[in-house]
Motif scaffolding. Structure first.
Motif, short mmCIF file in Angstrom:
data_model
loop_
_atom_site.label_atom_id
_atom_site.label_comp_id
_atom_site.label_asym_id
_atom_site.label_seq_id
_atom_site.Cartn_x
_atom_site.Cartn_y
_atom_site.Cartn_z
N ALA A 1 86.48 29.09 12.62
CA ALA A 1 86.55 30.19 11.66
C ALA A 1 85.46 31.20 11.89
O ALA A 1 85.64 32.40 11.68
CB ALA A 1 86.46 29.64 10.24
N THR B 1 93.56 26.07 11.81
CA THR B 1 93.90 26.00 10.39
C THR B 1 95.28 26.63 10.19
O THR B 1 95.38 27.78 9.72
CB THR B 1 92.85 26.71 9.53
N SER C 1 82.04 26.64 14.45
CA SER C 1 83.34 26.53 13.81
C SER C 1 84.31 27.59 14.29
O SER C 1 83.94 28.72 14.56
CB SER C 1 83.16 26.65 12.30
N GLU D 1 85.42 27.35 5.36
CA GLU D 1 86.65 28.04 5.74
C GLU D 1 87.04 29.09 4.71
O GLU D 1 87.49 30.19 5.06
CB GLU D 1 87.79 27.03 5.90
#
Length: 583
Positions: A23, A421, A21, A368
């Motif tokens: 993140a 994001t 990911s 997240e």
């Protein structure tokens, strides 16, 4: 985490018919801003928690920028009970599910019963050599789409045996049973929404659904797609689900929300008349508020405590409130269908394949959120960690699962393909007004409340307990705008927005303003036997950041405006106050 129970083999009566990911790599959570509170503080304490083997794990908290304060709650505080986790449902007592007080679900939502309920083991994760990667649905290629359609087609074909736990309808019935009153625990209906069970239940649900799909196409690496509605490129129904005749198409969707229509992440039945750009801007603002401003603490993100014996639906967390619920309502065909089927109602939501795509992104928000740092970490209360559910795996074997075993998606064998994001950096900075609204021209809160109904915008002035607070004082306590004893009919759609330092003429269709504090929403949910449909909740919003951004830190009195969006004629509010509370 290791399991405390040994897994045993149980025969059942059924026969068989890409990178990590973003993140996790960028770790922006170590540096985050909160208005003017962008100073660096060293945190040298350790947080200890016990795993299920009784071993103590110490976690060092890194250098972070303290701030992002603000508490958000939609229910009265529930005392944290001990040794009272929600147990797995008793399948022998599974009964009819109900849609509302007058209509029951026409079919049984109960799962097939194992031969020996007393010997259902705890689930143990199988060995894996490669993570299943869940891709953003809007970016999926044709090869993936074909594979996903084939897997869903084969799952639908299993419906020829209505008791096959792997069949598409039986999988949809899982949501119906857990969410529409078929199960009872502790003498009360079990409800996995509106509480801290929301995230872990749906994570386990998607885990087994995904593995079943992979087994049907002999691909253990198959990962569900996620509806990337938190990114502008994903703010529409994913095109793969809008192909009529495919196995993942559902005709019980709102036909006005097809063909690339931009989604409204705050949708509550009414169409907002604005541009596509403003809609996407509103969406990013809502994401910032729900993920960052309003969710600095675990209980505010996950939802209110729900120990055994308590009433169901004690209070939603931020993401369940918005955008989770509005996406359901926006997708479900409320104009044509009596109960908003399919996505528009709990009992039928699983009958639309996009449900699992939607909840994959909801689950992604859990990952997240933890990457944002600070106090954003999993709950440690035993009543949460030891709560349990019941599922069948891809081999038709029944299992009990616990919340504590689903905290790390990678340990469960899956992760999310990275996507930016942008909401992380979408803090509202535009202001509706210059300077301070003249609070002397507004009635004080004591004259406005109790408010019999919120059928129009209402503005009032309210006193603060302290002004000109120092930075250490702000870090110690959040300033909370609290609305006490909000009452409404729980069978109705409810939403109202809250603004600071504006009057009732504010343009409530433009949410990307520093004065927008947040929203309260409620999806109709009826519990039979309760004897009353009057919900009574407390709604709290942190305003420390908002006061800083609006230049009101030194003011003793501020202006607040409530704007009803849906069901205001059914909303009453007993009182409003500002308090200082520890996070």
């Amino acid at each position: 985490m290791a399991s405390v129970c040994k897994s045993t083999t149980l025969n059942t009566p059924f026969t068989s018919s890409t990178k990590s990911s973003l993140a996790s790599t960028s770790k922006p959570s170590q540096l985050f801003l909160h208005g003017k509170r962008n100073q660096t503080f060293k945190i040298s304490c350790k947080v200890s928690n016990n795993d299920q083997n009784g071993e103590t794990n110490s976690v060092d908290r890194r250098n972070v920028l303290l701030g992002l304060g603000g508490l958000y709650g939609v229910a009265n505080a529930v005392p944290l009970a001990t040794a009272n986790p929600i147990p797995p449902p008793d399948l022998t007592s599974c009964s009819k599910a109900h849609i509302d007080e007058t209509d029951d679900v026409e079919y049984s939502c109960c799962p097939p019963k194992p031969e020996d309920l007393d010997k259902v083991p705890y689930y143990k994760f199988p060995s894996m050599t490669k993570l299943r990667i869940r891709p953003p649905a809007h970016a999926a290629d044709e090869e993936y789409i074909a594979k996903y359609n084939l897997a869903t087609k084969r799952m639908r074909e299993l419906d020829i045996n209505p008791t096959d736990p792997l069949g598409f309808k039986q999988q949809a019935n899982i949501h119906c049973a857990y969410c529409n009153g078929a199960y009872k625990v502790g003498g009360k209906e079990l409800q996995v929404h509106f509480s801290w069970l929301f995230f872990p239940f749906h994570r386990w649900y998607l885990y087994f659904y995904e593995r079943i799909l992979g087994s049907l196409i002999n691909d253990p690496t198959f990962g569900l797609p996620y509806w990337n509605w938190d990114h502008p490129k994903g703010m529409r129904l994913p095109p793969m689900f809008d192909r009529e005749g495919s196995s993942i198409y559902d005709d019980k969707r709102n036909q006005g929300h097809r063909n690339g229509t931009i989604i409204d992440l705050g949708h509550f039945g009414e169409e907002v008349q604005t541009t596509q750009l403003q809609m996407m801007t509103n969406n990013l603002t809502l994401m910032y508020r729900q993920m960052i401003t309003n969710a600095p603490c675990p209980l505010l993100f996950f939802g209110a405590p729900y120990p055994l014996g308590s009433d169901p639906s004690p209070g939603m967390g931020t993401i369940e409130n918005i955008p989770h619920t509005p996406v359901h309502i926006w997708t479900g065909d409320t104009p044509r269908q009596k109960h908003g089927e399919n996505m528009g109602n709990f009992y039928s939501a699983g009958l639309d394949p996009v449900f699992y795509c939607h909840h994959a992104n909801v689950d992604r928000m859990w990952n997240e959120w933890k990457q944002l740092g600070g106090k954003r970490r999993d709950l440690t209360q035993k009543d949460w960690l030891n709560s349990e559910f019941f599922f069948y795996d891809e081999n038709r074997n029944p299992f009990r699962v616990r919340v504590r075993d689903c905290l790390d998606s990678k340990k469960m064998g899956y992760d999310y393909a990275p996507m930016p994001t942008p909401w992380r950096n979408f803090k509202p900075i535009r202001k509706s007004t210059t300077g301070k609204v003249n609070t002397s021209s507004l009635p004080p809160a004591s004259q406005v409340f109790p408010l019999a109904k919120l059928d129009k915008a209402v503005s009032f002035s309210i006193n603060r307990p302290a002004s000109s607070r120092t930075q250490p004082e702000k870090n110690e306590q959040e300033e909370m705008l609290t609305f006490n004893k909000i009452q409404y009919d729980d069978r109705k759609y409810i939403r109202f927005d809250v603004f600071l330092n504006v009057d009732k003429n504010v343009n409530a269709d433009e949410l990307d303003k520093a004065e927008f504090a947040g929203s309260y929403t409620s999806l109709p949910h009826v519990h039979t036997g309760s004897g009353s449909h009057a919900a009574s909740v407390t709604f709290r919003l942190a305003i420390t950041e908002l006061l800083e951004d609006s230049g009101l830190e030194d003011e003793d009195t501020i202006a607040v405006t409530l704007v009803p969006k849906k069901g205001g004629e059914d909303i009453s509010i007993d009182s409003a106050e500002i308090k200082l509370e520890a996070c």
